[in-house]
Design a protein around this motif. Structure first.
Motif, PDB file in Angstrom:
ATOM      1  N   PHE A  74      -4.906  13.903 -28.573  1.00  0.00           N
ATOM      2  CA  PHE A  74      -6.134  13.642 -29.311  1.00  0.00           C
ATOM      3  C   PHE A  74      -6.839  14.936 -29.714  1.00  0.00           C
ATOM      4  O   PHE A  74      -7.244  15.101 -30.864  1.00  0.00           O
ATOM      5  CB  PHE A  74      -7.065  12.768 -28.457  1.00  0.00           C
ATOM      6  CG  PHE A  74      -8.239  12.222 -29.204  1.00  0.00           C
ATOM      7  CD1 PHE A  74      -8.120  11.092 -29.974  1.00  0.00           C
ATOM      8  CD2 PHE A  74      -9.479  12.837 -29.105  1.00  0.00           C
ATOM      9  CE1 PHE A  74      -9.216  10.572 -30.668  1.00  0.00           C
ATOM     10  CE2 PHE A  74     -10.578  12.333 -29.790  1.00  0.00           C
ATOM     11  CZ  PHE A  74     -10.441  11.196 -30.578  1.00  0.00           C
ATOM     12  N   LEU A  77      -7.346  11.966 -35.643  1.00  0.00           N
ATOM     13  CA  LEU A  77      -7.544  10.833 -34.734  1.00  0.00           C
ATOM     14  C   LEU A  77      -9.016  10.599 -34.413  1.00  0.00           C
ATOM     15  O   LEU A  77      -9.414   9.486 -34.106  1.00  0.00           O
ATOM     16  CB  LEU A  77      -6.770  11.048 -33.431  1.00  0.00           C
ATOM     17  CG  LEU A  77      -5.250  11.109 -33.558  1.00  0.00           C
ATOM     18  CD1 LEU A  77      -4.624  11.453 -32.213  1.00  0.00           C
ATOM     19  CD2 LEU A  77      -4.697   9.803 -34.108  1.00  0.00           C
ATOM     20  N   GLY A  78      -9.816  11.660 -34.444  1.00  0.00           N
ATOM     21  CA  GLY A  78     -11.230  11.549 -34.106  1.00  0.00           C
ATOM     22  C   GLY A  78     -11.718  12.807 -33.426  1.00  0.00           C
ATOM     23  O   GLY A  78     -11.151  13.889 -33.612  1.00  0.00           O
ATOM     24  N   SER A  79     -12.741  12.663 -32.611  1.00  0.00           N
ATOM     25  CA  SER A  79     -13.327  13.838 -31.963  1.00  0.00           C
ATOM     26  C   SER A  79     -13.969  13.438 -30.640  1.00  0.00           C
ATOM     27  O   SER A  79     -14.357  12.289 -30.444  1.00  0.00           O
ATOM     28  CB  SER A  79     -14.384  14.477 -32.878  1.00  0.00           C
ATOM     29  OG  SER A  79     -15.355  13.518 -33.257  1.00  0.00           O
ATOM     30  N   ILE A  80     -14.064  14.414 -29.762  1.00  0.00           N
ATOM     31  CA  ILE A  80     -14.794  14.244 -28.514  1.00  0.00           C
ATOM     32  C   ILE A  80     -15.934  15.250 -28.525  1.00  0.00           C
ATOM     33  O   ILE A  80     -15.740  16.427 -28.835  1.00  0.00           O
ATOM     34  CB  ILE A  80     -13.887  14.453 -27.284  1.00  0.00           C
ATOM     35  CG1 ILE A  80     -12.805  13.383 -27.241  1.00  0.00           C
ATOM     36  CG2 ILE A  80     -14.718  14.438 -25.992  1.00  0.00           C
ATOM     37  CD1 ILE A  80     -11.843  13.496 -26.083  1.00  0.00           C
ATOM     38  N   ALA A 101     -16.740   9.957 -27.240  1.00  0.00           N
ATOM     39  CA  ALA A 101     -15.455   9.987 -27.938  1.00  0.00           C
ATOM     40  C   ALA A 101     -15.540   9.106 -29.177  1.00  0.00           C
ATOM     41  O   ALA A 101     -15.912   7.930 -29.094  1.00  0.00           O
ATOM     42  CB  ALA A 101     -14.343   9.500 -27.024  1.00  0.00           C
ATOM     43  N   THR A 119     -13.302   7.642 -32.395  1.00  0.00           N
ATOM     44  CA  THR A 119     -11.974   7.461 -32.964  1.00  0.00           C
ATOM     45  C   THR A 119     -12.130   7.003 -34.405  1.00  0.00           C
ATOM     46  O   THR A 119     -13.075   6.277 -34.741  1.00  0.00           O
ATOM     47  CB  THR A 119     -11.145   6.445 -32.158  1.00  0.00           C
ATOM     48  OG1 THR A 119     -11.831   5.200 -32.124  1.00  0.00           O
ATOM     49  CG2 THR A 119     -10.908   6.944 -30.738  1.00  0.00           C
ATOM     50  N   ASN A 120     -11.238   7.437 -35.249  1.00  0.00           N
ATOM     51  CA  ASN A 120     -11.338   7.163 -36.679  1.00  0.00           C
ATOM     52  C   ASN A 120     -10.586   5.904 -37.066  1.00  0.00           C
ATOM     53  O   ASN A 120      -9.529   5.600 -36.511  1.00  0.00           O
ATOM     54  CB  ASN A 120     -10.791   8.338 -37.479  1.00  0.00           C
ATOM     55  CG  ASN A 120     -11.628   9.585 -37.308  1.00  0.00           C
ATOM     56  OD1 ASN A 120     -12.816   9.500 -37.024  1.00  0.00           O
ATOM     57  ND2 ASN A 120     -11.032  10.739 -37.496  1.00  0.00           N
ATOM     58  N   GLY A 121     -11.127   5.185 -38.040  1.00  0.00           N
ATOM     59  CA  GLY A 121     -10.483   3.991 -38.547  1.00  0.00           C
ATOM     60  C   GLY A 121     -10.849   3.752 -40.000  1.00  0.00           C
ATOM     61  O   GLY A 121     -11.579   4.540 -40.616  1.00  0.00           O
ATOM     62  N   ALA A 139     -16.012   5.317 -37.888  1.00  0.00           N
ATOM     63  CA  ALA A 139     -15.682   5.850 -36.564  1.00  0.00           C
ATOM     64  C   ALA A 139     -16.155   4.843 -35.530  1.00  0.00           C
ATOM     65  O   ALA A 139     -17.165   4.159 -35.724  1.00  0.00           O
ATOM     66  CB  ALA A 139     -16.340   7.214 -36.327  1.00  0.00           C
ATOM     67  N   ASP A 173     -15.813   5.141 -29.012  1.00  0.00           N
ATOM     68  CA  ASP A 173     -14.871   4.532 -28.086  1.00  0.00           C
ATOM     69  C   ASP A 173     -15.343   4.654 -26.649  1.00  0.00           C
ATOM     70  O   ASP A 173     -15.169   3.736 -25.857  1.00  0.00           O
ATOM     71  CB  ASP A 173     -13.485   5.180 -28.258  1.00  0.00           C
ATOM     72  CG  ASP A 173     -12.430   4.487 -27.448  1.00  0.00           C
ATOM     73  OD1 ASP A 173     -12.305   3.252 -27.555  1.00  0.00           O
ATOM     74  OD2 ASP A 173     -11.721   5.182 -26.692  1.00  0.00           O
TER      75      ASP A 173
END
Length: 149
Positions: free
Chosen positions: A43, A49-52, A66, A68-70, A80, A83
């Motif tokens: 990740f 995938l996204g970011s933390i 966290a 996550t992308n969609g 986003a 998550d």
């Protein structure tokens, strides 16, 4: 004093994994150290995938968020999902959660996202109240999950 957030990178693997384990332990979620290490490594190395986001208060790591992308046709494109979002118990009720989410909402607008989603446990009305006060709406839907092995 408001929190400071910064996006985590691969060099942040250890502190992120440690605070995620704390979150999972607190809420009784299943946690497998090696599996989480593999997921976090992948990740953090792949921004698509996204970011933390690491949350600091007076230079102490006190939480993380966290994203996550969609993609959603219903919501008009990229979104986003928050998550996971965790603030250590000793730092709750200081307004940190509200400040972090407000900043994440601003970042979502700036990055061109069409929506920001999150979910909360039904036994956590305090969190739901915070989210609704920031403009999140309960769409009266159920999340159904099918886990593959």
């Amino acid at each position: 004093m408001s929190p400071t957030i910064r996006q985590a990178g691969p060099a942040d693997l250890e502190p992120i994994q440690s605070i995620i384990k704390e979150f999972y332990d607190l809420f009784g979620y299943p946690y497998e150290q090696e599996r989480h290490r593999r997921m976090l490594t992948e990740f953090l190395a792949n921004p698509a995938l996204g970011s933390i986001w690491m949350v600091y208060h007076e230079s102490a790591l006190v939480g993380y968020l966290a994203l996550t992308n969609g993609y959603s046709f219903e919501f008009g494109g990229h979104y986003a999902l928050v998550d996971e979002f965790f603030i250590r118990e000793a730092y709750r009720s200081l307004g940190l959660g509200r400040a972090v989410l407000t900043e994440i909402q601003q970042k979502a607008r700036q990055s061109g996202l069409q929506a920001l989603h999150l979910q909360t446990e039904s036994y956590n009305p305090r969190a739901k109240q915070l989210y609704e006060s920031l403009g999140f709406r309960d769409l009266n839907r159920s999340i159904l999950s099918w886990e593959i092995d």
